[in-house]
Design an enzyme around this catalytic site. Structure first.
Site, short mmCIF file in Angstrom:
data_model
loop_
_atom_site.label_atom_id
_atom_site.label_comp_id
_atom_site.label_asym_id
_atom_site.label_seq_id
_atom_site.Cartn_x
_atom_site.Cartn_y
_atom_site.Cartn_z
N SER A 1 0.84 -1.19 0.00
CA SER A 1 0.00 0.00 0.00
C SER A 1 0.88 1.25 0.00
CB SER A 1 -0.98 -0.04 1.19
OG SER A 1 -2.01 0.89 1.03
N GLU B 1 -2.40 -2.24 -7.85
CA GLU B 1 -3.49 -2.57 -6.92
C GLU B 1 -3.90 -1.29 -6.22
OE1 GLU B 1 -3.66 -2.72 -3.28
OE2 GLU B 1 -1.79 -1.59 -3.17
N HIS C 1 -5.20 -5.46 -1.15
CA HIS C 1 -5.94 -5.22 0.08
C HIS C 1 -7.07 -6.22 0.34
CE1 HIS C 1 -4.01 -1.27 -0.46
NE2 HIS C 1 -4.29 -1.02 0.80
#
Length: 310
Positions: A115, A213, A279
């Site tokens: 992330s 992502e 995630h």
């Protein structure tokens, strides 16, 4: 891929090794971090926590100076064999300009996160050509699922290639095209990639397999970020695109997978969606900076290990 371009690789973990949990980005709860530390101790590892891992300074886990100090202290400590991030959130990009890359080159260690930690991965690649691991954070609100745990342990302890199979149940599975591509696996979180444009950490896309992502982004923002990457040249010369999870992005028209397909299919390279990377409930750990084979026809992404044999 020439020999002189091979990445710098750390050695695998073995029971008894010391690992450090740090918070380069958002603030965390000690209770959640302890759950992650317990998992690591169960694997026979010695776990310490960065001096400022539980701090809070507005949006982030302590001041920029203190978060950077925790990172550089861990990178320079010869007893430490892995630097594991407690969470993403926000804040990594605020400290990456001060990374002690000389310490990384002297003694490469495992660095793992995802992330917002994409900013750290990209900076370590730019500054030291360090192969890193894109994997789950260690501030655990709930226990990790068995597939995630198994993939994480393998990635930390076993210097073997990592094979990820696309999951037809993932929303991005529909983004898949056809073909096979080989290149260095780079990237991670789409928002963080977009934020590197114009900085020294923007990756060179030439011949790369780009991993994407993200979480909780509406379709128009995903489209805007992809367009930004395209106009900035980050899609120029790509070998292929590996699309992980775009989680909590439902309820838009067009959908996020439709936006991804619209932007990525025009590149004319193989695209593999549906990868359980990101995630989602299942988060497979994958190397970054190593050679990967994306086989959209077989539905697999196979990457050389981020670890070297001891």
């Amino acid at each position: 891929m020439s020999d002189d371009s091979l990445p710098l690789k750390p050695t695998p973990l073995t029971p008894g090794d010391q690992v450090v949990l740090i918070s380069p980005a958002g603030p965390v709860s000690p209770e959640h971090v302890e759950r992650g530390a317990a998992l690591l101790r169960g694997w026979g590892l010695s776990v310490t926590v960065g001096a400022h891992a539980y701090d809070r300074d507005g949006l982030v886990a302590g001041t920029d100076r203190d978060r950077l100090a925790d990172l550089n202290t861990a990178l320079a400590d010869p007893a430490v064999r892995a630097v594991l991030c407690t969470r993403g959130g926000y804040g990594s990009q605020r400290i990456v300009g001060g990374i002690d890359t000389a310490a990384v080159v002297r003694d490469p260690k495992i660095v793992l996160g995802f992330s917002d930690i994409t900013a750290l991965h990209l900076a370590l690649w730019r500054g030291a050509r360090l192969a890193t691991l894109h994997g789950p954070a260690f501030a655990l609100r709930t226990e990790l699922d068995p597939v995630t745990v198994a993939a994480l342990r393998t990635a930390l302890f076993d210097p073997a290639p990592v094979r990820v199979a696309a999951d037809p149940a993932e929303s991005t599975a529909a983004v898949t095209t056809a073909g096979r591509a080989t290149g260095r696996l780079l990237g991670g979180n789409l928002a963080m990639l977009a934020a590197t444009i114009g900085t020294p950490d923007a990756p060179d896309p030439t011949g790369a397999v780009l991993l994407l992502e993200d979480v909780a982004e509406p379709a128009y923002k995903v489209d805007r970020m992809l367009l930004h990457l395209e106009r900035a040249g980050l899609f120029a010369g790509l070998a292929g695109v590996a699309v992980g999870q775009f989680t909590d992005c439902a309820g838009t028209d067009p959908s996020v997978p439709e936006v991804l397909a619209d932007r990525l299919h025009r590149l004319g390279v193989p695209v593999l969606g549906g990868l359980p990377i990101g995630h989602g409930a299942v988060r497979v750990t994958v190397p970054l900076g190593t050679r990967a084979v994306l086989d959209a026809d077989a539905g697999t992404l196979t990457a050389d290990p981020a670890l070297r044999r001891a």
